[in-house]
Design a protein around this motif. Structure first.
Motif, PDB file in Angstrom:
ATOM      1  N   CYS A   6     -10.187  17.890 -36.303  1.00  0.00           N
ATOM      2  CA  CYS A   6     -10.337  19.330 -36.137  1.00  0.00           C
ATOM      3  C   CYS A   6     -11.034  19.596 -34.801  1.00  0.00           C
ATOM      4  O   CYS A   6     -11.671  18.712 -34.231  1.00  0.00           O
ATOM      5  CB  CYS A   6     -11.117  19.938 -37.291  1.00  0.00           C
ATOM      6  SG  CYS A   6     -12.708  19.149 -37.620  1.00  0.00           S
ATOM      7  N   ARG A   7     -10.878  20.825 -34.326  1.00  0.00           N
ATOM      8  CA  ARG A   7     -11.490  21.204 -33.050  1.00  0.00           C
ATOM      9  C   ARG A   7     -11.819  22.692 -33.120  1.00  0.00           C
ATOM     10  O   ARG A   7     -11.062  23.477 -33.679  1.00  0.00           O
ATOM     11  CB  ARG A   7     -10.509  20.942 -31.911  1.00  0.00           C
ATOM     12  CG  ARG A   7     -10.941  21.524 -30.582  1.00  0.00           C
ATOM     13  CD  ARG A   7     -10.064  21.117 -29.429  1.00  0.00           C
ATOM     14  NE  ARG A   7      -8.692  21.570 -29.581  1.00  0.00           N
ATOM     15  CZ  ARG A   7      -7.689  21.075 -28.877  1.00  0.00           C
ATOM     16  NH1 ARG A   7      -7.884  20.118 -27.990  1.00  0.00           N
ATOM     17  NH2 ARG A   7      -6.465  21.532 -29.043  1.00  0.00           N
ATOM     18  N   HIS A  20     -14.825  18.586 -31.145  1.00  0.00           N
ATOM     19  CA  HIS A  20     -13.812  18.110 -32.077  1.00  0.00           C
ATOM     20  C   HIS A  20     -14.459  17.049 -32.957  1.00  0.00           C
ATOM     21  O   HIS A  20     -15.541  16.567 -32.652  1.00  0.00           O
ATOM     22  CB  HIS A  20     -12.577  17.562 -31.356  1.00  0.00           C
ATOM     23  CG  HIS A  20     -12.893  16.658 -30.217  1.00  0.00           C
ATOM     24  ND1 HIS A  20     -12.840  17.067 -28.916  1.00  0.00           N
ATOM     25  CD2 HIS A  20     -13.295  15.376 -30.177  1.00  0.00           C
ATOM     26  CE1 HIS A  20     -13.181  16.061 -28.124  1.00  0.00           C
ATOM     27  NE2 HIS A  20     -13.463  15.037 -28.871  1.00  0.00           N
ATOM     28  N   SER A  56     -11.777  27.389 -36.437  1.00  0.00           N
ATOM     29  CA  SER A  56     -10.492  27.216 -35.742  1.00  0.00           C
ATOM     30  C   SER A  56      -9.293  27.609 -36.606  1.00  0.00           C
ATOM     31  O   SER A  56      -8.226  27.909 -36.078  1.00  0.00           O
ATOM     32  CB  SER A  56     -10.317  25.768 -35.293  1.00  0.00           C
ATOM     33  OG  SER A  56     -10.147  24.909 -36.406  1.00  0.00           O
ATOM     34  N   CYS A 100      -5.067  21.768 -32.043  1.00  0.00           N
ATOM     35  CA  CYS A 100      -5.898  20.732 -32.644  1.00  0.00           C
ATOM     36  C   CYS A 100      -5.505  19.387 -32.049  1.00  0.00           C
ATOM     37  O   CYS A 100      -4.369  19.214 -31.594  1.00  0.00           O
ATOM     38  CB  CYS A 100      -5.663  20.724 -34.158  1.00  0.00           C
ATOM     39  SG  CYS A 100      -6.770  19.674 -35.111  1.00  0.00           S
TER      40      CYS A 100
END
Length: 135
Positions: A6-7, A20, A56, A100
């Motif tokens: 994930c970021r 991230h 996000s 991502c």
């Protein structure tokens, strides 16, 4: 092994920064075939990862074989203070349908858009709409 990437923007030591993360998880499931939904179960104590996914609204499920040392490193180290891509042998690659990163060495990956979450005891279930699957 399943690794979630994930970021997003997160509060790290009082400052909003782009980060991230790579999180190995033990619990996951195909939640629905129609529509295509995937569920991951993130331990409550992984606040940083949860914050990135919530902010996000996307995540990537990476199916990785081997890389035991890198997986163990990602389990032990918190993502707030360590760039797990730089410190492991995982190579970051942009996802195709979501904003991502994914793990280049993954044999399969699933790109998901956040749909909903629910706290279930000591885990948070995050359900995502599958945007792209690579098998």
């Amino acid at each position: 092994m399943i690794l979630v990437t994930c970021r997003g923007r997160a509060n790290v030591m009082g400052k909003m920064v782009e980060r991230h993360d790579i999180l190995p998880i033990d619990s996951y499931a195909m939640a629905s075939q129609t529509p295509k939904l995937y569920a991951i179960f993130v331990p409550n104590q992984n606040v940083f990862t949860l914050e990135l996914i919530r902010q996000s609204r996307v995540f990537c499920v990476n199916i990785v074989e081997g890389h035991a040392a890198s997986i163990e490193f990602c389990k032990r180290m918190p993502g707030e203070h360590v760039d797990k891509f730089k410190e492991s042998d995982f190579i970051p690659t942009e996802c195709e349908s979501i904003d991502c990163l994914r793990i280049d060495q993954a044999k399969e990956w699933i790109e998901c858009e956040f749909l909903e979450e629910r706290t279930l005891g000591d885990h948070v279930m995050i359900v995502g709409t599958i945007r792209k699957e690579h098998q």
